[in-house]
Design a protein around this motif. Sequence first.
Motif, mmCIF file in Angstrom:
data_model
loop_
_atom_site.group_PDB
_atom_site.id
_atom_site.type_symbol
_atom_site.label_atom_id
_atom_site.label_comp_id
_atom_site.label_asym_id
_atom_site.label_seq_id
_atom_site.Cartn_x
_atom_site.Cartn_y
_atom_site.Cartn_z
ATOM 1 N N VAL A 62 8.121 -3.185 -6.201
ATOM 2 C CA VAL A 62 6.958 -3.632 -5.430
ATOM 3 C C VAL A 62 6.789 -5.148 -5.536
ATOM 4 N N ILE A 117 0.609 -6.073 -9.944
ATOM 5 C CA ILE A 117 1.157 -4.776 -9.571
ATOM 6 C C ILE A 117 0.437 -3.708 -10.388
ATOM 7 N N GLU A 146 1.188 2.001 -12.392
ATOM 8 C CA GLU A 146 2.095 3.084 -12.013
ATOM 9 C C GLU A 146 3.189 2.640 -11.042
ATOM 10 N N TYR A 147 3.101 1.414 -10.516
ATOM 11 C CA TYR A 147 4.090 0.918 -9.570
ATOM 12 C C TYR A 147 5.014 -0.149 -10.166
ATOM 13 N N ARG A 148 4.802 -0.507 -11.400
ATOM 14 C CA ARG A 148 5.632 -1.534 -12.030
ATOM 15 C C ARG A 148 7.059 -1.021 -12.208
ATOM 16 N N GLU A 174 0.834 -1.199 0.000
ATOM 17 C CA GLU A 174 0.000 0.000 0.000
ATOM 18 C C GLU A 174 0.870 1.251 0.000
ATOM 19 N N ASP A 175 0.407 2.252 -0.680
ATOM 20 C CA ASP A 175 1.081 3.543 -0.777
ATOM 21 C C ASP A 175 0.066 4.621 -0.393
ATOM 22 N N ALA A 179 9.230 -0.748 -9.922
ATOM 23 C CA ALA A 179 9.644 0.070 -8.776
ATOM 24 C C ALA A 179 9.998 -0.804 -7.565
ATOM 25 N N ALA A 199 -0.949 -0.776 -4.199
ATOM 26 C CA ALA A 199 0.036 -0.729 -5.274
ATOM 27 C C ALA A 199 0.214 -2.099 -5.914
ATOM 28 N N GLY A 200 -0.047 -3.154 -5.128
ATOM 29 C CA GLY A 200 0.090 -4.507 -5.650
ATOM 30 C C GLY A 200 -0.369 -5.525 -4.640
ATOM 31 N N LYS A 246 -3.437 3.502 -0.804
ATOM 32 C CA LYS A 246 -3.778 3.006 -2.142
ATOM 33 C C LYS A 246 -3.047 1.688 -2.374
#
Length: 135
Positions: A75, A66, A69-71, A41-42, A73, A47-48, A45
């Motif tokens: 996660v 994932i 927008e978090y790929r 979570e971010d 990175a 994230a994955g 939200k």
Amino acid sequence: MEIRQIEDNEKIGEFINREFTDYAVDCDVALNFEEFTFAAEDDGKIAGIITGRAYYNEVHIGDLIIGKEYRRAGVGSRLVAAVEETYRGRGYDKIALTTFGFQAPEFYKKLGYELEFVREDRDPKLCKYFYLKKI
């Protein structure tokens, strides 16, 4: 006897758990069963997520998803590491998973998963890769 497709419900879950457990007992095998979901979570939200099941002496990763927008990175790596850390030393010998050619074969290889088998398909994107990592 009638065969039909049904939606998952509590009655079905109870049947599966009871019969799965009883069969393991009848076969003198430790079931060691649990389902898992970890979320990254971010700021609230998602994230994955990573989901799966652990049973007998194996952990099986079912889904690793994932958010776009978090790929790339880190996660996904962190979620896989969370599963490995959680189940290491708890009676499970290995983590198994599958992925398609268009998904993440190189990702799992980079994380130390060994390729066991590739089920070829006429479309290389749909070749299915079977991976394993001892823990």
